[in-house]
Design an enzyme around this catalytic site. Structure first.
Site, short mmCIF file in Angstrom:
data_model
loop_
_atom_site.label_atom_id
_atom_site.label_comp_id
_atom_site.label_asym_id
_atom_site.label_seq_id
_atom_site.Cartn_x
_atom_site.Cartn_y
_atom_site.Cartn_z
N TRP A 47 0.81 -1.22 0.00
CA TRP A 47 0.00 0.00 0.00
C TRP A 47 0.85 1.27 0.00
O TRP A 47 0.30 2.36 0.15
CB TRP A 47 -0.90 0.00 1.24
N ASP A 48 2.15 1.17 -0.12
CA ASP A 48 3.04 2.32 0.00
C ASP A 48 2.90 2.98 1.38
O ASP A 48 2.89 4.19 1.50
CB ASP A 48 2.76 3.33 -1.11
#
Length: 213
Positions: A47-48
């Protein structure tokens, strides 16, 4: 030291496993560089959700003792409060099961760490009933939001750590929505006041919606 996410940000099929020391707070001896401890806030990040800001240092009174601690936030909604000498969570962290996705070749961590205190600092879930109604705003606004939902093929969400779903080329839209999307607490970091024992930070509830092709 807070560490960023492994690359690429949104696909980890070629980096299976927890991906240490990505998304981790790592302590080393400043004079020798010798490793002391680490704590990973996200396993196999998809998801960064890296850790842009440095932690703040705080002292916590617990059971009649003063614990030298640090507080760390990233782009998710969690604040991790760790003993800065040992890296152990001061108030506890649980490994809880999280959903897996359906992207071909991907690897999904079966669990993720959830701090027991404090509670989430930003929104972590979504359902269709959360969309504004005419009573909340205007009929036109509510209608436009419902149209966006339909155009996206609905927004799938299963709570914290919702994986992005696979969308086959040419298939009807099938969107995933996650909260917080572009960061709950984020790059701004925190400030700690030793006199009041408060930690100050900014959060927001913006979402991210997409799929993996």
């Amino acid at each position: 030291m807070p560490f960023g996410s492994p690359s690429p940000n949104y696909f980890g099929g070629d980096r299976k496993g927890d991906n240490l020391f990505g998304n981790s707070v790592v302590a080393v001896d400043a004079e020798t560089g010798k490793y002391k401890w680490h704590f990973q806030t996200v396993h196999h990040d998809l998801w960064d959700s890296d850790l842009p800001p440095a932690p703040v240092l705080i002292d916590i009174k617990q059971n009649g003792k003063t614990i030298p601690a640090l507080a760390e936030i990233g782009k998710q909604s969690w604040m991790f409060i760790l003993n800065r000498e040992t890296g152990k969570p001061v108030f506890g962290v649980e490994e809880r099961p999280v959903p897996a996705g359906d992207v071909p070749g991907e690897w999904y961590s079966p669990t993720q760490p959830f701090p027991l205190k404090p509670p989430p600092l930003a929104r972590t879930s979504f359902q269709r009933e959360d969309i504004v109604t005419a009573e909340d705003t205007t009929p036109e606004h509510a209608k436009a939001c419902q149209e966006i939902y339909e155009k996206a093929g609905g927004f799938t969400n299963s709570g914290p750590f919702t994986p992005f779903l696979f969308h086959e080329e040419g298939a009807p839209p099938k969107s995933t929505i996650i909260f917080p999307g572009n960061g709950g607490p984020n790059w701004g970091g925190m400030a700690a006041d030793p006199n009041t024992a408060y930690v100050y930070l900014q959060t927001h509830d913006a979402a991210r919606s997409c799929w993996v092709e």
